[in-house]
Structures are given as C-alpha cells and as structure tokens.
Write an enzyme that holds these catalytic residues in place. Structure first.
Site, mmCIF file in Angstrom:
data_model
loop_
_atom_site.group_PDB
_atom_site.id
_atom_site.type_symbol
_atom_site.label_atom_id
_atom_site.label_comp_id
_atom_site.label_asym_id
_atom_site.label_seq_id
_atom_site.Cartn_x
_atom_site.Cartn_y
_atom_site.Cartn_z
ATOM 1 C CD GLU A 1 33.225 58.484 116.138
ATOM 2 O OE1 GLU A 1 33.452 58.372 114.917
ATOM 3 O OE2 GLU A 1 33.880 59.225 116.896
ATOM 4 C CE LYS B 1 36.038 60.243 120.144
ATOM 5 N NZ LYS B 1 36.034 61.646 119.647
ATOM 6 C CD GLU C 1 39.556 62.146 109.330
ATOM 7 O OE1 GLU C 1 38.555 61.586 109.815
ATOM 8 O OE2 GLU C 1 40.652 62.224 109.924
ATOM 9 C CG ASN D 1 38.968 65.459 111.758
ATOM 10 O OD1 ASN D 1 38.694 66.294 112.617
ATOM 11 N ND2 ASN D 1 39.258 64.203 112.055
ATOM 12 C CE LYS E 1 36.597 59.089 113.503
ATOM 13 N NZ LYS E 1 35.913 60.142 114.281
ATOM 14 C CD GLU F 1 35.409 63.003 109.273
ATOM 15 O OE1 GLU F 1 35.232 62.429 108.189
ATOM 16 O OE2 GLU F 1 36.457 62.875 109.942
ATOM 17 C CB SER F 2 36.405 67.005 114.735
ATOM 18 O OG SER F 2 36.933 65.712 114.645
#
Length: 266
Positions: free
Chosen positions: A52, A54, A160, A181, A115, A218-219
C-alpha cells in the site's frame, strides 16, 4: 462506530457532494487480474502481498507523497514482488489523491486497488482502477448496488468486513474478494484474532454452498510472524501498508514474501 471513523465518513460525504455526475471515466476492458496475480505468487510458494502506498493515517504521517513520489514507491513495491498495489485516495486523513492513483497505475503493470471511504455512487466514476474497496460497515444495505456498479465498470470489488454480521451480509452479495480488517471500527484497536475467527466462517460457507471466496487479510501485519499467522489462519493474500511505509521496504517485502518458505525449513 468510533468518532474518528464517523468524521472520515462525513468528510467523504462532503467530497462526494462536490462531485458532479459528469465526473466520469470511460472504462476500457484492460483490467489487470488480481486473481491471476495472487495465483502466480502462490504457485511460487510466496505469500501474496498487496503493498500500500500510504502517505498518512489518522494517527501519523509517513511521507509527503505527490504523484511522482507515489509512482516511485509503487515501482519499488512492484519490483520487490508485490502482487498488487493499494493506493489511498482519501485526502483529509490519509493524504491520498486520485492523482496518486492515476500515476501509480500509469507507471506499473500489476493490479491497482483504490482504497477510500466510498459513500456515494459518483465516487465510483472518479478514476480507473482494477479493484475498488467497498466497506460493508459504511455502505450497509447499499452494498449490492455498489458491487453492481463496480462490475459494470469492469472493476473488481473488494468488500471489507470487520465482524461476523458484516461478513454474513457480504457473503450474500455478488462478491469474490473478501477483505477482513483486523482493526475494529468501534475501538480502532487491531487484533489479528479477528481474521482468525472470521476466516473459518468463510471457509464453512464456501463448503456449504460450493463457492470460492478469496480472502485478503488487512491491518496488523508488522512482522513475518504476523504474516505467517494470517496465512495459517486461511488468508489468501495480505494487504500491508504501515509496516512497509515505515522504511526498509525492499528488505521487509523480501522477508514477508518468503516467510512461508522459511517457516517450512524450520
């Protein structure tokens, strides 16, 4: 829902209100296939990483990222073995932009995920991407409509979810990509057990109804141990942003991608 998330959603609504229906792009039939890209990595024994771009998050800033820098970072990620790229386009809290997304897609050859906090149909026509994030907890009962719009534009929807209720609803919709997530929308805390609890529900659903969903973790991936943990839980690929943006991108990517192989040797 945490007040910070509510603020981000409100800002997204304000951005959407400023868009006109004429703000649309013509979608060409040139979508880069994220399923194929993930499959290639799996066939090589690699952990598929969606890297990503970011610039920031609500809790901190990583770098000043304009379109040129965004494409440089993305190229480094692609060269380091990413199966796809995620690009933040939310400008207020993540300092992303549509221009960053366009630049990344222009200068790379792997699938690109947009995103953002999508709240309005006009946002679905702002830019071309190969995949678009649709957050079940944000869209609620409107989720099927947004999935349909994505499909009409030849964009793969990544739905998500954060909890069991959202997951059960997502599984009723016409989506193949499910993002789990690990960050709670209620507390903003990260817990990898979220994926470990929800992934078996996807697997059970797929066995029962003879379906096949592809799961993106995710995360919360901050080490090779975290990556292996998510893959062992049943994730098909991992979306990693903060960990890579904090520095030593090439080295971290190499370790993440090869983590499964090293685990097998041990």
């Amino acid at each position: 829902m945490h007040p910070k998330i509510e603020q981000i959603i409100q800002k997204s609504k304000e951005r959407a209100d400023a868009l006109s229906e004429s703000n649309t792009y013509t979608r060409h039939n040139d979508r880069r296939d994220i399923f194929e890209s993930i499959g290639f990595a799996c066939n090589r024994g690699h952990i598929p990483i969606i890297a990503e771009v970011k610039p920031a998050s609500p809790t901190g800033k990583f770098a000043d990222v304009n379109p040129e820098i965004a494409s440089q970072i993305a190229c480094d990620m692609e060269n380091a073995g990413a199966v796809a790229l995620s690009v933040l386009t939310e400008p207020c809290y993540f300092e992303g932009s549509i221009e960053n997304l366009e630049s990344v897609r222009k200068h790379t050859s792997i699938p690109v995920l947009r995103k953002d906090f999508i709240v309005d149909k006009n946002q679905m026509h702002e830019a071309n991407s190969d995949v678009i994030l649709l957050i079940a907890g944000v869209l609620g009962k409107r989720l099927p409509e947004f999935i349909e719009i994505a499909r009409r534009r030849n964009i793969e929807p990544l739905v998500e979810v954060h909890n069991k209720n959202e997951l059960e609803y997502a599984l009723e919709c016409d989506t193949i990509l499910i993002g789990i997530n690990n960050r709670s929308f209620e507390t903003l805390e990260i817990d990898l057990e979220t994926a470990e609890k929800l992934i078996p529900l996807v697997k059970e659903h797929d066995r029962k109804y003879n379906q096949k969903h592809l799961i993106i973790g995710e995360s919360g991936v901050k080490s090779t141990d975290d990556a292996v943990r998510m893959i062992k839980a049943g994730a098909d690929a991992l979306l990693v942003g903060t960990y890579l943006m904090e520095g030593n991108l090439k080295e971290k990517m190499e370790k993440l991608i090869e983590a499964n192989k090293k685990q097998e040797i041990v």
